[in-house]
Enzyme design. Sequence first.
Site, PDB file in Angstrom:
ATOM      1  N   TYR A 155     -16.462  16.697 -16.084  1.00 27.48           N
ATOM      2  CA  TYR A 155     -16.998  15.334 -16.032  1.00 27.48           C
ATOM      3  C   TYR A 155     -18.016  15.213 -14.883  1.00 27.48           C
ATOM      4  O   TYR A 155     -17.777  15.731 -13.780  1.00 27.48           O
ATOM      5  CB  TYR A 155     -15.822  14.351 -15.848  1.00 27.48           C
ATOM      6  CG  TYR A 155     -16.241  12.975 -15.430  1.00 27.48           C
ATOM      7  CD1 TYR A 155     -17.103  12.217 -16.210  1.00 27.48           C
ATOM      8  CD2 TYR A 155     -15.791  12.425 -14.235  1.00 27.48           C
ATOM      9  CE1 TYR A 155     -17.510  10.957 -15.810  1.00 27.48           C
ATOM     10  CE2 TYR A 155     -16.177  11.160 -13.835  1.00 27.48           C
ATOM     11  CZ  TYR A 155     -17.052  10.433 -14.625  1.00 27.48           C
ATOM     12  OH  TYR A 155     -17.450   9.190 -14.217  1.00 27.48           O
TER      13      TYR A 155
ATOM     14  N   ARG B 192       0.855  -1.203   0.000  1.00 26.42           N
ATOM     15  CA  ARG B 192       0.000   0.000   0.000  1.00 26.42           C
ATOM     16  C   ARG B 192       0.884   1.244   0.000  1.00 26.42           C
ATOM     17  O   ARG B 192       0.581   2.247  -0.631  1.00 26.42           O
ATOM     18  CB  ARG B 192      -0.975  -0.015   1.192  1.00 26.42           C
ATOM     19  CG  ARG B 192      -1.732   1.296   1.329  1.00 26.42           C
ATOM     20  CD  ARG B 192      -3.055   1.201   2.100  1.00 26.42           C
ATOM     21  NE  ARG B 192      -3.016   0.376   3.286  1.00 26.42           N
ATOM     22  CZ  ARG B 192      -2.411   0.689   4.429  1.00 26.42           C
ATOM     23  NH1 ARG B 192      -1.754   1.836   4.538  1.00 26.42           N
ATOM     24  NH2 ARG B 192      -2.432  -0.131   5.456  1.00 26.42           N
TER      25      ARG B 192
ATOM     26  N   LYS C 111      -8.600   5.992 -19.415  1.00 24.69           N
ATOM     27  CA  LYS C 111      -8.968   6.422 -20.757  1.00 24.69           C
ATOM     28  C   LYS C 111      -7.790   6.212 -21.728  1.00 24.69           C
ATOM     29  O   LYS C 111      -7.340   5.097 -21.891  1.00 24.69           O
ATOM     30  CB  LYS C 111      -9.452   7.870 -20.693  1.00 24.69           C
ATOM     31  CG  LYS C 111     -10.541   8.100 -19.610  1.00 24.69           C
ATOM     32  CD  LYS C 111     -11.770   7.275 -19.861  1.00 24.69           C
ATOM     33  CE  LYS C 111     -12.896   7.369 -18.857  1.00 24.69           C
ATOM     34  NZ  LYS C 111     -12.738   7.865 -17.529  1.00 24.69           N
TER      35      LYS C 111
ATOM     36  N   ASP D 247      -7.158  18.589 -15.155  1.00 21.35           N
ATOM     37  CA  ASP D 247      -7.537  17.239 -15.570  1.00 21.35           C
ATOM     38  C   ASP D 247      -7.124  17.099 -17.040  1.00 21.35           C
ATOM     39  O   ASP D 247      -7.719  17.720 -17.923  1.00 21.35           O
ATOM     40  CB  ASP D 247      -9.052  17.056 -15.391  1.00 21.35           C
ATOM     41  CG  ASP D 247      -9.522  15.648 -15.740  1.00 21.35           C
ATOM     42  OD1 ASP D 247      -8.829  14.966 -16.519  1.00 21.35           O
ATOM     43  OD2 ASP D 247     -10.590  15.236 -15.246  1.00 21.35           O
TER      44      ASP D 247
HETATM   45  C1  PLP Z   1     -12.335  13.921 -17.762  1.00 19.17           C
HETATM   46  C2  PLP Z   1     -12.486  12.842 -16.725  1.00 19.17           C
HETATM   47  N1  PLP Z   1     -11.906  12.977 -15.528  1.00 19.17           N
HETATM   48  C3  PLP Z   1     -12.024  12.037 -14.566  1.00 19.17           C
HETATM   49  C4  PLP Z   1     -12.772  10.891 -14.773  1.00 19.17           C
HETATM   50  C5  PLP Z   1     -12.897   9.870 -13.678  1.00 19.17           C
HETATM   51  O1  PLP Z   1     -12.056   8.803 -13.917  1.00 19.17           O
HETATM   52  P1  PLP Z   1     -12.313   7.281 -13.450  1.00 19.17           P
HETATM   53  O2  PLP Z   1     -13.549   6.812 -14.148  1.00 19.17           O
HETATM   54  O3  PLP Z   1     -11.064   6.572 -13.849  1.00 19.17           O
HETATM   55  O4  PLP Z   1     -12.503   7.307 -11.968  1.00 19.17           O
HETATM   56  C6  PLP Z   1     -13.393  10.706 -16.008  1.00 19.17           C
HETATM   57  C7  PLP Z   1     -14.203   9.490 -16.255  1.00 19.17           C
HETATM   58  O5  PLP Z   1     -14.949   9.404 -17.227  1.00 19.17           O
HETATM   59  C8  PLP Z   1     -13.255  11.706 -17.019  1.00 19.17           C
HETATM   60  O6  PLP Z   1     -13.839  11.592 -18.224  1.00 19.17           O
END
Ligand code: PLP
Length: 392
Positions: free
Chosen positions: A104, A52, A201, A176
């Site tokens: 998101y 961890r 992604k 992000d």
């Molecule tokens: C732009 C963006 N940020 C963060 C996330 C969250 O990521 P995760 O689904 O890996 O937790 C997503 C998920 O679709 C996303 O599209």
Amino acid sequence: MSRKVNSGFATRAIHVGQEPDPATGAVVPPIYQTTTYVQSDLGVHKGFDYSRAANPTRRGLEENLASLEGGQYGIAFSSGMAALSALMTHFRSGDHVIVSAGVYGGTYRAITQVFNRFDLTASWVDTTTLGPVAAAIRPETRAIIIESPSNPMMSLTDIKAVSALARERGLLTIVDNTFMTPYCQRPLELGAHVVYHSTTKYISGHSDIIGGAVVTSDEQLAEDLYFIQKTLGAVPSPFDCWLTSRSLKTLAIRMDRHNSNALQLGRFLVERPEVKAIYYPGLPSHPQYDLAVTQQRTPTGEPAFGGMISFETGSLENARAVVQRLQIFTLAESLGGVESLANHPATMTHASVPREVRESYKLTDGLIRLSIGIEDVEDLETDLAQALAVLA
Ligand SMILES: Cc1ncc(COP(=O)(O)O)c(C=O)c1O
């Protein structure tokens, strides 16, 4: 090692943190599928005591991600939301953050339904221009959190301008970078303090791993994030880290193909009469095309618009009719994989955003978001053409 550290993006993607195994010479480092590590005496070990806290496979991935983003420290998490959560738990009760309106849906949900419980407040601001961002800064503001391009409306934020403002006012800029990846956009080079990802992604790229990561060069912040990582424990498994490292080795060529396929399909869609509006920064008609050209660049300086395109069909019925007819595009949540996906944000990824909020930034029931994969682009174009024909 140092030659590899200073080399080009694709070389670093393949080599940094991925040295051959010193014990056996295996060119591909093994998966350290272990929870614990032998100690030769009390507290005497080789830098790892419990997985961890740290794991060699995870460490390799973290070094690689840090190198690609141009940062000093990489901290891997079990999902993109875990990465965001680690950043939010860096703040304290009473702190305030400014967040791009139209991020998101899961980010919106986490901030408005979980972190609000700890008296962390947020202002949702249109960050496409600097004025509203500056106006939203309060004495208790700690950070500006931006998503550029935003999901799913593909609005851009000028990362350099926001980062300069943030530094002037003693705030963190957190970006992000999920939609772009470090191949197409490197926010730390533009002045941001922190980049985070849903590595689920494009970075993983094959729709088979949930993961997240944070990269920064801020030593104090990194120290706290490593502390949060080991203390709260949202760590990825060694196997997932190994798969993600393997995926990173092809990030550059995958992104080139996502970019070129999306550019061709963006140019195709904008001409279709069934498409009422298109949101894709690779088209000169996008209101922030000039910013896209300067801000989103491959490591060799080519403009890079990414693989995401959203478009308006006019109604829920129209959107449903189109996605039902698609044959190569798969109707599914998520994005960034080698296969093309179609998503209906209003009922899928952004269902947790109240209607009036999402409609305030044109996320309507008629909107479809495409994640353009790396298939033959002619097949993708034929698929879209036959599906759109249902609206003719
Ligand atoms: C732009 C963006 N940020 C963060 C996330 C969250 O990521 P995760 O689904 O890996 O937790 C997503 C998920 O679709 C996303 O599209």
